[in-house]
Design a protein around this motif. Structure first.
Motif, PDB file in Angstrom:
ATOM      1  N   LYS A   1     -27.348  -0.401  25.739  1.00 22.62           N
ATOM      2  CA  LYS A   1     -28.311  -1.455  26.334  1.00 22.62           C
ATOM      3  C   LYS A   1     -27.508  -3.087  25.463  1.00 22.62           C
ATOM      4  O   LYS A   1     -27.363  -2.744  24.056  1.00 22.62           O
TER       5      LYS A   1
ATOM      6  N   PHE B   1     -29.458  -6.113  24.432  1.00 22.41           N
ATOM      7  CA  PHE B   1     -30.328  -7.055  24.166  1.00 22.41           C
ATOM      8  C   PHE B   1     -29.211  -8.877  24.365  1.00 22.41           C
ATOM      9  O   PHE B   1     -29.341  -8.943  23.536  1.00 22.41           O
TER      10      PHE B   1
ATOM     11  N   ARG C   1     -36.391   4.602  23.432  1.00 18.99           N
ATOM     12  CA  ARG C   1     -37.724   3.836  25.106  1.00 18.99           C
ATOM     13  C   ARG C   1     -36.571   3.769  25.788  1.00 18.99           C
ATOM     14  O   ARG C   1     -36.929   3.373  27.022  1.00 18.99           O
TER      15      ARG C   1
ATOM     16  N   ILE D   1     -39.165   2.893  29.305  1.00 19.15           N
ATOM     17  CA  ILE D   1     -39.469   1.919  28.813  1.00 19.15           C
ATOM     18  C   ILE D   1     -38.354   0.670  28.995  1.00 19.15           C
ATOM     19  O   ILE D   1     -39.161  -0.255  29.107  1.00 19.15           O
ATOM     20  N   LEU D   2     -37.542   1.349  28.419  1.00 26.45           N
ATOM     21  CA  LEU D   2     -36.265   0.305  28.648  1.00 26.45           C
ATOM     22  C   LEU D   2     -35.862   0.132  29.773  1.00 26.45           C
ATOM     23  O   LEU D   2     -34.856   1.612  29.866  1.00 26.45           O
ATOM     24  N   THR D   3     -35.504  -0.279  30.531  1.00 22.11           N
ATOM     25  CA  THR D   3     -33.792  -0.040  31.061  1.00 22.11           C
ATOM     26  C   THR D   3     -32.302  -0.137  31.065  1.00 22.11           C
ATOM     27  O   THR D   3     -31.910  -1.173  30.237  1.00 22.11           O
TER      28      THR D   3
ATOM     29  N   GLU E   1     -40.452  -3.732  29.402  1.00 24.49           N
ATOM     30  CA  GLU E   1     -39.126  -4.410  28.179  1.00 24.49           C
ATOM     31  C   GLU E   1     -39.175  -5.102  28.022  1.00 24.49           C
ATOM     32  O   GLU E   1     -39.704  -6.031  26.175  1.00 24.49           O
TER      33      GLU E   1
ATOM     34  N   LEU F   1     -42.369  -4.858  25.286  1.00 27.71           N
ATOM     35  CA  LEU F   1     -41.382  -5.103  24.033  1.00 27.71           C
ATOM     36  C   LEU F   1     -40.562  -4.717  23.210  1.00 27.71           C
ATOM     37  O   LEU F   1     -40.138  -5.077  22.196  1.00 27.71           O
TER      38      LEU F   1
ATOM     39  N   ASN G   1     -33.367 -19.421  21.330  1.00 28.03           N
ATOM     40  CA  ASN G   1     -31.816 -19.555  21.254  1.00 28.03           C
ATOM     41  C   ASN G   1     -31.080 -20.260  22.143  1.00 28.03           C
ATOM     42  O   ASN G   1     -31.458 -20.122  22.601  1.00 28.03           O
TER      43      ASN G   1
ATOM     44  N   TRP H   1     -27.794 -19.691  23.575  1.00 31.77           N
ATOM     45  CA  TRP H   1     -27.681 -18.691  25.028  1.00 31.77           C
ATOM     46  C   TRP H   1     -28.022 -19.868  26.044  1.00 31.77           C
ATOM     47  O   TRP H   1     -27.509 -19.919  27.108  1.00 31.77           O
TER      48      TRP H   1
ATOM     49  N   ARG I   1     -25.978 -22.015  27.274  1.00 34.73           N
ATOM     50  CA  ARG I   1     -24.739 -21.163  28.006  1.00 34.73           C
ATOM     51  C   ARG I   1     -25.184 -21.457  29.413  1.00 34.73           C
ATOM     52  O   ARG I   1     -24.255 -20.867  30.427  1.00 34.73           O
TER      53      ARG I   1
END
Lengths: 316, 464
Positions: A9, A11, A45, A50-52, B224, B227, B235, B238, B241
């Motif tokens: 994962k 971010f 998660r 919940i998170l991919t 996603e 949370l 940022n 970012w 970019r």
């Protein structure tokens, strides 16, 4: 059952979880240990859809976490790090609310809610608002919420935090019972004694990677080495250490004690005892020096830190 | 779950719902009494006309509470750390979103209905004996409902995209201020019976806004984002970019040909859908303009002779020939309009950008409708547009399509992209198309408009 292969994962540019692979069979408790920010919560998660995941795959109770998120979440009970209760609701109403979300029939959800609340000693708090619960009661109710729909997989984050010893034991017993019922339990915790008590397998995560995984014995053997025995003698054991060095590796010794490494205790210990008795020394005890999960954990983390420093020092 | 000990929350709702309508009734009574005492002759019709000023306000106050509840939904739960257990359940994103919308809207809307009913009952059965048209009552209830839905759907979008209730409350002014102004405008329309048809148009417009907001909400609401968004950190590195890579298309250095081939042309292809929407809207505008010309026909035959047109054209032509800055003025005007359209598109999900850039088609429709209505020869008019229009119209179309995409992309970001990333990429595309395609076309169109179009029209008018 939980299966994960190269689960990763990101971010943005930050790598939170780096190619984690897991296999947790039904009836197994896996303790996931690691420093804060290691990637434990992100992993959980991802396992609860919940998170991919950025890459890799995972299946929970046979369902793909990316393609079948609804089935995954219906098959898992999650105890989050923060209990996350609605403090204005009453205990039973709260459980009823979640029971309805899990589409449990009215009678069943009431029956299960009452049964679980009784089991965790919350029967006197059925009608109380959750804001009036103590920290431990809140934690127990959150656990009840996670178990309400009788899921085959449970992901529990610090399940006994803020609990008094009696409540903590109730929760530990419940987890052991879940294991007996062939549920798959993943426990993320900083409570190492509890982890060693409950877990069949241990995974240690650091910087998003699993740096060690196995049973406690396997990890201890690999990172701390073979078991160390302590021989306690009655009175002065002069020259015993020199004599035993011929058959075992003596690590340390004092006037009436001696520590030695026993790679294979079943073979080594009788041999040592025979030699001690031959020398006319009385033995008080021969016991394995306890190797705690803390020893193993700290050793593993320390080695990983060394590796990290070595990698940083190596020119690209 | 509200109990008696929550009286601090309940009391204002109770006051707004029940006391305010009574207060409004009382104020209306005073108002009517004042007119009866000091008004001249028969004022009953005049006073009756003013009575619809109040019901929208009476309904709006309780409904505005739904905004607070909705703002509290996701971000409030996140702050209280109660969101994750909910996100761990099998509820789908859409179910969670709609659940939040309905739970936010139903109690305040019920309170709003109750308030309006109380007020209307007071007016109908009280001393005033007001007899409003049933259609007006229907409009009041429908508008209140639709406005509540607009506020809630907007607030849920805000709530799901912010990280604190404080930030959400600050952003709420983007919802509450326009809605308050709208309610005042609606009240003013209501007191003019012959203008009340406009309220249906307002409802239709608000319904479109609801569809857009719901689509945005269901599209950008995801676990996603909810949370993963911990702090509203910008940022910039970012962002730059992402923007730069989209703008250059990965072409390094100054290589215009490669840039056009690898970046500009693929972007033009990506504008197919917004371009289609643009063309359809332009067509609707043209037909709308034409339709208007049938209601408001200009006396072109008497006002517009060939000689007048010719004189005007010659004048323009002379000015253009003697003063090249006229070309710059045309370019500047077009660029200014397109920039404004793009800017407005950002704040209106692309709608205003689309409207502004397709408006000339409405004007064209109106002009050609008038030409047809006056049996004039359309050829000079067609040729007054065509020579530069063949370049200018596609340029405006491309700019309008890119602006539409920039505004609308937040309602439907591509899979795997956050709203921010999708918007930055759309912005880069707007600049890319603007600089690489639209601006050169506008320059060419302006030159043609000054140098060629008047000659062509002059030739037509003098030859035939």
């Amino acid at each position: 059952m939980i299966e994960a292969e190269n689960l990763t994962k990101y971010f943005d540019a930050f790598l939170a979880v780096d190619r984690i692979s897991l296999f947790v069979e039904p009836g197994t408790v896996l303790a996931v240990l690691g420093p804060n920010g290691a990637g434990k919560t992100t992993t959980v998660r991802m396992l609860t859809s919940i998170l991919t995941p950025t890459s890799g795959w995972a299946r929970l109770a046979g369902y793909d976490v990316v393609k079948q998120p609804g089935q995954v979440r219906a098959s898992v009970g999650v105890l989050t790090e923060q209990h996350g209760l609605y403090t204005r609701m009453r205990g039973l109403d709260y459980l009823d609310f979640f029971g309805r979300i899990y589409q449990l029939p009215r009678e069943l959800r009431r029956e299960r809610a009452l049964g679980l609340m009784r089991r965790f000693g919350l029967e006197d708090a059925l009608g109380k608002r959750l804001g009036e619960y103590s920290k431990g009661m809140k934690q127990k109710l959150a656990l009840v919420r996670a178990m309400l729909h009788d899921p085959p997989v449970l992901l529990l984050d610090e399940p006994t935090s803020a609990m008094d010893p009696q409540s903590a034991k109730q929760v530990r017993d419940a987890i052991l019972e879940l294991r007996r019922d062939k549920r798959t339990v993943v426990l993320t915790t900083h409570n190492l004694p509890e982890a060693s008590l409950l877990a069949d397998r241990i995974a240690i995560i650091r910087r998003g990677r699993i740096i060690a995984q196995g049973t406690f014995e396997e990890l201890a053997q690999e990172f701390v080495g073979p078991p160390m025995m302590r021989l306690q003698t009655a009175g002065w054991a002069n020259g015993l250490a020199e004599s035993l060095r011929e058959v075992v590796e003596v690590r340390e010794h004092g006037e009436d004690w001696l520590d030695f490494i026993a790679p294979d205790p079943a073979r080594t210990n009788p041999m040592v005892l025979r030699r001690v008795l031959d020398q006319g020394v009385d033995v008080v005890t021969l016991s394995q020096r306890s190797r705690t999960l803390e020893d193993v954990y700290l050793k593993i983390v320390e080695e990983d830190e060394k590796d990290e420093r070595a990698q940083e020092a190596t020119p690209a | 779950m509200i109990a008696f000990r929550d009286w601090r929350i309940v009391a204002p709702i109770f006051l707004l719902t029940l006391v305010f309508p009574l207060l409004a009734n009382f104020a209306s009574g005073l108002f009517v009494g004042l007119f009866e005492r000091y008004g001249e002759a028969d004022t009953s019709g005049f006073v009756d006309a003013f009575l619809p000023l109040m019901p929208m306000l009476v309904g709006f106050f309780p409904v505005s509470i739904s905004l607070v509840i909705a703002l509290e939904t996701f971000v409030g739960e996140k702050e209280r750390l109660s969101l994750e257990p909910l996100l761990s359940t099998p509820l789908t994103n859409v179910e969670l979103y709609l659940g939040k919308v309905f739970s936010s809207i139903l109690p305040p809307l019920s309170a709003g209905y109750l308030g309006i009913t109380l007020y209307l009952a007071g007016q109908i059965f009280g001393p005033q004996q007001w007899r409003p048209e049933p259609i007006l009552i229907l409009q009041i209830f429908l508008l209140t409902t639709i406005q509540a839905v607009v506020m809630v759907t907007g607030a849920v979008v805000i709530s799901s995209q912010t990280t604190s209730t404080r930030a959400a409350n600050l952003l709420a002014s983007f919802v509450i201020i326009p809605m308050s102004l709208l309610v005042i405008a609606e009240s003013l329309i209501m007191i003019q019976p012959d203008m009340r048809f406009v309220l249906w148009w307002i409802m239709a417009g608000l319904a479109v806004v609801i569809v857009i907001l719901m689509r945005t909400g269901t599209r950008i609401f995801n676990r996603e984002e909810l949370l993963g968004r911990a702090i509203d950190a910008l940022n910039l590195r970012w962002a730059w970019r992402v923007f730069w890579s989209q703008l250059t298309g990965g072409v390094g250095g100054f290589r215009p040909v490669a840039w056009y081939r690898l970046s500009v042309i693929p972007t033009l292809k990506a504008l197919r859908m917004p371009s289609t929407i643009y063309l359809l809207t332009a067509l609707v505008m043209f037909i709308g303009g034409w339709t208007l010309s049938t209601r408001f026909t200009l006396p072109l035959e008497t006002e517009l002779s060939d000689e007048t047109v010719l004189d005007n054209l010659r004048e323009i032509f002379e000015i253009g020939q003697s003063n090249p800055t006229y070309i710059l003025w045309i370019i500047g005007q077009n660029v200014r309009v397109l920039l404004l359209a793009t800017l407005l598109a950002v704040f209106s999900f692309g709608v205003l950008g689309l409207v502004i850039t397709t408006l000339p088609f409405g004007i064209l429709g109106y002009i050609f409708g008038n030409i047809a209505a006056n049996n004039l020869n359309p050829l000079p008019f067609v040729l007054a547009v065509l020579p530069h229009g063949v370049v200018e119209i596609p340029a405006i179309m491309l700019a309008g399509a890119a602006a539409l995409r920039l505004g609308a992309v937040v309602t439907n970001p591509p899979d795997g992209m956050t709203v921010g990333e999708a918007w930055l990429r759309a912005l880069a595309d707007v600049i890319k198309i603007g600089v690489g395609v639209v601006f050169p076309m506008l320059v060419l169109a302006a030159i043609l408009e000054v140098q060629l179009t008047p000659r062509v029209v002059e030739w037509i008018l003098t030859t035939f």
